[in-house]
Design an enzyme around this catalytic site. Structure first.
Site, mmCIF file in Angstrom:
data_model
loop_
_atom_site.group_PDB
_atom_site.id
_atom_site.type_symbol
_atom_site.label_atom_id
_atom_site.label_comp_id
_atom_site.label_asym_id
_atom_site.label_seq_id
_atom_site.Cartn_x
_atom_site.Cartn_y
_atom_site.Cartn_z
ATOM 1 N N ASP A 87 0.823 -1.209 0.000
ATOM 2 C CA ASP A 87 0.000 0.000 0.000
ATOM 3 C C ASP A 87 0.854 1.253 0.000
ATOM 4 O OD1 ASP A 87 -2.249 1.645 0.107
ATOM 5 O OD2 ASP A 87 -2.205 1.690 2.291
ATOM 6 N N ASP A 285 -2.446 5.265 -5.427
ATOM 7 C CA ASP A 285 -2.662 4.396 -4.270
ATOM 8 C C ASP A 285 -2.784 2.942 -4.699
ATOM 9 O OD1 ASP A 285 -3.285 3.277 -1.857
ATOM 10 O OD2 ASP A 285 -5.189 4.304 -1.592
#
Length: 485
Positions: A87, A285
């Site tokens: 992430d 992201d």
């Protein structure tokens, strides 16, 4: 799978105390390569809301789950195996404790991702009880910060700080590699930053500069790679172009850049969308399965593609048979253009079908609502991205899908930024972004957007029933459409 795809999985991250980067090519570059791998997620919108080597590069192969990317590491002495979500939108590494409320239930919730038992590690050390991470839908984890030994990509990090979730509502541990200023203890308690994974690699001499490059490969590939401390020129097309990262609330905390244009192309026509929403602040992201764009742009895309949109779930659907057609969405960032083929935007929806019998696929672009737009995996698969935290820059190029070529260049220290990259002249910087803190996934406004149903979602039907768990959620949605509830 990791050994099969090791050539695909090198990511260079080289960190040297905030200095600029220069090109270095040598027999043993300072990089760390990590494989990343894919794993299936049945409902990416719901999932997004839940999670919003002396060789001086460190690379790791990534598991490509069609909608999420994982990497395998070991933590502690002896090593305890973990599968963590990669992430870029958060900054803490965290995992569930073996005796956590979630892992102790009767559903074997932590079997796949693994868990960590502090009492079983001789190198565990307690730091504080300040770990408290939450996501857009209210899920998250509460517990301790600790330090221990991490083995990643063939390299070892000692005394790495990480979070342990003792009370958790998320079974997936996370490998957050964002800005240290986005760490939980900073946002929640106003404490100083600690050296998270990329920074710790620099401090311990594994890489030279706090930077890494990410190559997810295409939707059909099982693996991709992240390369800490360098770039792999065999994994992208053309040249890397460098853009400034935008500040969020006056500081660098997330990978936000300026999106200046969106265009639609098919065999019959080309259309460049005009919108008051552009230029727009967009967050890169990897922890978001889908791409979330300003509503006005999404409405135009849906209209041109005749997307069936279901407002309550925030999901759009298209016939799967569109895969292979000459349809593209092109994103412009002042100068660089990244083209995403329709094949990369159609996600498996199980046995969900349109009433004419055609299989329905989830469309990988959805409305952002009132939140900052997010370029998630349905965009990132088509882009090779260098995240240069040390210099607050992003370098980007179109990905070279399924490339078996490797040419790894070390990111060193100096004024020239990323190897083989050029600065974009006069980049747009007049965008405003509101930070959301540590999260993985979708904007919170995505489910209440005003984007209309361009094509009736009632055209969907359940098709042939299947008992597979990964299709259950979507099948229930389909039945809901049919019954008109």
């Amino acid at each position: 799978m990791r050994h099969i795809f090791s050539l695909l999985s090198i990511v260079c991250l080289m960190v040297k105390h905030g200095a600029c980067l220069t090109l270095h090519q040598r027999d043993v570059p300072a990089v760390v390569s990590l494989d990343i791998k894919r794993s299936i997620v049945s409902d990416p919108v719901v999932r997004d809301r839940v999670r919003r080597k002396r060789d001086k590069t460190i690379g790791q192969t990534l598991d490509n789950a069609e909608t999420l990317y994982f990497c395998n590491v070991t933590l502690g002495t002896p090593g305890q195996a973990l599968r963590l979500v990669l992430d870029t939108g958060s900054s803490d590494l965290w995992c569930n404790a073996a005796n956590s409320t979630l892992c102790s239930d009767s559903n074997d919730s932590c079997n796949i991702s693994g868990s960590y038992d502090p009492s079983s590690s001789s190198t565990y050390a307690y730091v504080s009880s300040d770990f408290n991470i939450s996501y857009a839908d209210g899920t998250g984890a509460v517990g301790d910060y600790a330090t221990d030994i991490l083995h990643i990509g063939g390299s070892t990090l000692r005394n790495l700080q990480f979070g342990i979730g003792y009370s958790s509502t998320s079974s997936e541990g996370v490998l957050g590699i964002g800005y240290p200023s986005n760490e939980v203890q900073v946002g929640q308690y106003g404490k100083d930053t600690y050296p998270n994974l990329p920074r710790a690699m620099v401090d311990q001499g594994l890489i030279n500069s706090n930077a890494y490059s990410l190559w997810l490969n295409d939707l059909e590939s099982n693996t991709g790679s992240i390369l800490f401390g360098g770039v792999n020129t065999g994994k992208y097309l053309g040249e890397l172009q460098t853009l400034p990262i935008q500040k969020v609330n006056g500081r660098y905390s997330e990978f936000v850049i300026a999106l200046t244009g969106v265009a639609f192309d098919s065999e019959s026509h080309h259309k460049t969308y005009s919108s008051d929403a552009l230029p727009a602040a967009v967050l890169l992201d990897s922890g978001s399965s889908l791409t979330y764009l300003p509503d006005s742009i999404v409405e135009n895309i849906y209209r041109d593609l005749n997307v069936a949109y279901e407002p309550s779930s925030g999901v759009g659907y298209l016939p799967c048979k569109l895969a292979g057609n000459n349809i593209n969405i092109t994103y412009t960032f002042s100068s660089p253009n990244i083209t995403v083929m329709i094949d990369e935007l159609l996600l498996d929806a199980g046995d969900l079908r349109f009433r004419d019998g055609a299989r329905a696929c989830i469309f990988g672009i959805v409305p952002a609502g009132d939140s900052t737009a997010v370029l998630g995996d349905t965009f990132l698969r088509s882009a090779y991205v260098v995240y240069d935290i040390a210099n607050n820059e992003i370098s980007i190029a179109n990905t070279n899908f399924n490339s078996t070529e490797d040419n790894i260049l070390e990111i060193g220290v100096g004024p020239d930024s990323v190897p083989s990259a050029t600065q974009v002249s006069h980049p747009v910087t007049s965008v405003v972004a509101d930070g959301s803190g540590a999260r993985i996934g979708a904007p919170t406004g995505a489910s209440s957007t005003t984007v209309p149903s361009i094509s009736s979602a009632g055209a969907l039907s359940a098709g042939v029933a299947r008992a597979d768990k990964q299709y259950l959620a979507i099948a229930l949605i389909a039945v809901w459409f049919v019954l008109g509830l």
